[in-house]
Design a protein around this motif. Structure first.
Motif, PDB file in Angstrom:
ATOM      1  N   LEU A 214       0.855  -1.184   0.000  1.00 56.09           N
ATOM      2  CA  LEU A 214       0.000   0.000   0.000  1.00 56.09           C
ATOM      3  C   LEU A 214       0.894   1.238   0.000  1.00 56.09           C
ATOM      4  O   LEU A 214       1.777   1.363   0.853  1.00 56.09           O
ATOM      5  CB  LEU A 214      -0.898  -0.002   1.241  1.00 56.09           C
ATOM      6  CG  LEU A 214      -1.700   1.272   1.537  1.00 56.09           C
ATOM      7  CD1 LEU A 214      -2.685   1.569   0.424  1.00 56.09           C
ATOM      8  CD2 LEU A 214      -2.417   1.141   2.886  1.00 56.09           C
ATOM      9  N   LEU A 215       0.652   2.149  -0.941  1.00 55.22           N
ATOM     10  CA  LEU A 215       1.433   3.372  -1.058  1.00 55.22           C
ATOM     11  C   LEU A 215       0.536   4.586  -0.870  1.00 55.22           C
ATOM     12  O   LEU A 215      -0.580   4.622  -1.399  1.00 55.22           O
ATOM     13  CB  LEU A 215       2.113   3.438  -2.431  1.00 55.22           C
ATOM     14  CG  LEU A 215       3.114   2.320  -2.742  1.00 55.22           C
ATOM     15  CD1 LEU A 215       3.562   2.403  -4.199  1.00 55.22           C
ATOM     16  CD2 LEU A 215       4.306   2.387  -1.791  1.00 55.22           C
ATOM     17  N   LEU A 216       1.040   5.590  -0.158  1.00 56.64           N
ATOM     18  CA  LEU A 216       0.242   6.764   0.191  1.00 56.64           C
ATOM     19  C   LEU A 216       0.979   8.043  -0.210  1.00 56.64           C
ATOM     20  O   LEU A 216       2.087   8.298   0.267  1.00 56.64           O
ATOM     21  CB  LEU A 216      -0.040   6.754   1.695  1.00 56.64           C
ATOM     22  CG  LEU A 216      -0.875   5.552   2.152  1.00 56.64           C
ATOM     23  CD1 LEU A 216      -0.635   5.262   3.624  1.00 56.64           C
ATOM     24  CD2 LEU A 216      -2.354   5.813   1.895  1.00 56.64           C
ATOM     25  N   PRO A 217       0.382   8.856  -1.099  1.00 55.99           N
ATOM     26  CA  PRO A 217       1.018  10.097  -1.545  1.00 55.99           C
ATOM     27  C   PRO A 217       0.991  11.182  -0.469  1.00 55.99           C
ATOM     28  O   PRO A 217       0.267  11.105   0.530  1.00 55.99           O
ATOM     29  CB  PRO A 217       0.159  10.510  -2.748  1.00 55.99           C
ATOM     30  CG  PRO A 217      -0.643   9.312  -3.111  1.00 55.99           C
ATOM     31  CD  PRO A 217      -0.853   8.565  -1.824  1.00 55.99           C
ATOM     32  N   GLY A 218       1.758  12.239  -0.726  1.00 59.29           N
ATOM     33  CA  GLY A 218       1.845  13.354   0.196  1.00 59.29           C
ATOM     34  C   GLY A 218       0.956  14.526  -0.201  1.00 59.29           C
ATOM     35  O   GLY A 218       0.073  14.414  -1.056  1.00 59.29           O
TER      36      GLY A 218
END
Length: 264
Positions: A8-12
């Motif tokens: 799971l990847l989460l942007p800023g």
């Protein structure tokens, strides 16, 4: 069969999924990857909830950049024993100070200005961020700057406002980190002005199994400024995650025990 741990990847802040392109391109086809948005809710807990719901059943690794790092830590708080690894890029564990909250509130007020002026104001604000978020050597990199502005435009003024409110109200997670007993990576641009390297050092000191990577000649946007160095660190971390998950599965199978309880 692919036994790699789902990711799971989460942007800023003011970022969309493209912030993770250097990594997703490098590992394409190797594992299940989901990039969850961080601009749809004005609470970190709600963004974390939706992100967790989008993941397949079972264990997964999570990595967050900047604001996404705050959400990633909340994912750890909510998902408990499902977390197989944690990556934190150019972020921190402390809650906003009162001064920082006031700065965010002023930006929100600028974006929510008079009717008809908000879009222009947001565009000016997004372009003005460049000098603070990239290393001085990259200020003439038009491709990088255009990507940053295009991502900001995709998030939009209201998405930006929601992100700022979420960051303002986030919890201090320094109490959580010592209980995250999984392979962890902490990355920070050496010249990051937004979340200084000292914050990454603090997080790494609290985490039981952390690798700390300082990225030379990089500001806050380390994964875009020095993609080769950051991707190498992330790939190394994913190898540790997969190895630990395999060992854990073998141990549980031989011992015939149930899954661990959540660590929070």
């Amino acid at each position: 069969m692919n036994h790699a741990t789902p990711l799971l990847l989460l942007p800023g802040l003011m970022n969309d999924a493209r912030i993770w392109n250097p990594l997703t391109t490098a590992i394409a086809g190797e594992r299940t990857v989901h990039v969850a948005p961080t601009h749809l809710h004005d609470r970190v807990a709600e963004s974390a909830r939706d992100a967790i719901a989008a993941m397949p059943a079972g264990a997964f690794a999570v990595a967050g950049f900047s604001l996404g790092g705050y959400v990633a830590q909340e994912v750890c708080r909510q998902a408990g024993s499902r977390i197989a690894g944690l990556g934190l890029l150019d972020t921190g564990a402390r809650a906003d100070t009162e001064d920082a909250k006031q700065v965010r509130q002023r930006m929100i007020q600028a974006v929510e200005g008079a009717e008809g002026a908000a879009t222009a104001t947001f565009g000016q604000l997004a372009q003005g961020f460049a000098a603070r978020i990239v290393h001085a050597s990259r200020l003439q990199d038009r491709d990088l700057l255009n990507l940053l502005f295009d991502m900001a435009s995709t998030v939009g003024s209201q998405g930006f406002v929601r992100q700022q409110r979420a960051a303002m109200d986030r919890a201090d997670t320094r109490d959580l980190l010592p209980r995250v007993h999984v392979p962890t990576l902490v990355v920070c641009g050496r010249e990051d002005q937004i979340t200084p390297f000292s914050l990454s050092q603090e997080m790494a000191s609290l985490l039981p199994d952390a690798e700390l990577v300082a990225v030379a000649e990089a500001g806050h946007m380390s994964i875009l400024e020095q993609p080769a160095a950051v991707v190498a660190a992330l790939v190394r971390w994913l190898g540790r995650v997969d190895g630990a998950a395999t060992c854990r599965a073998d141990s549980m199978s031989s011992a015939a025990v149930g899954p661990d309880q959540p660590f929070v």
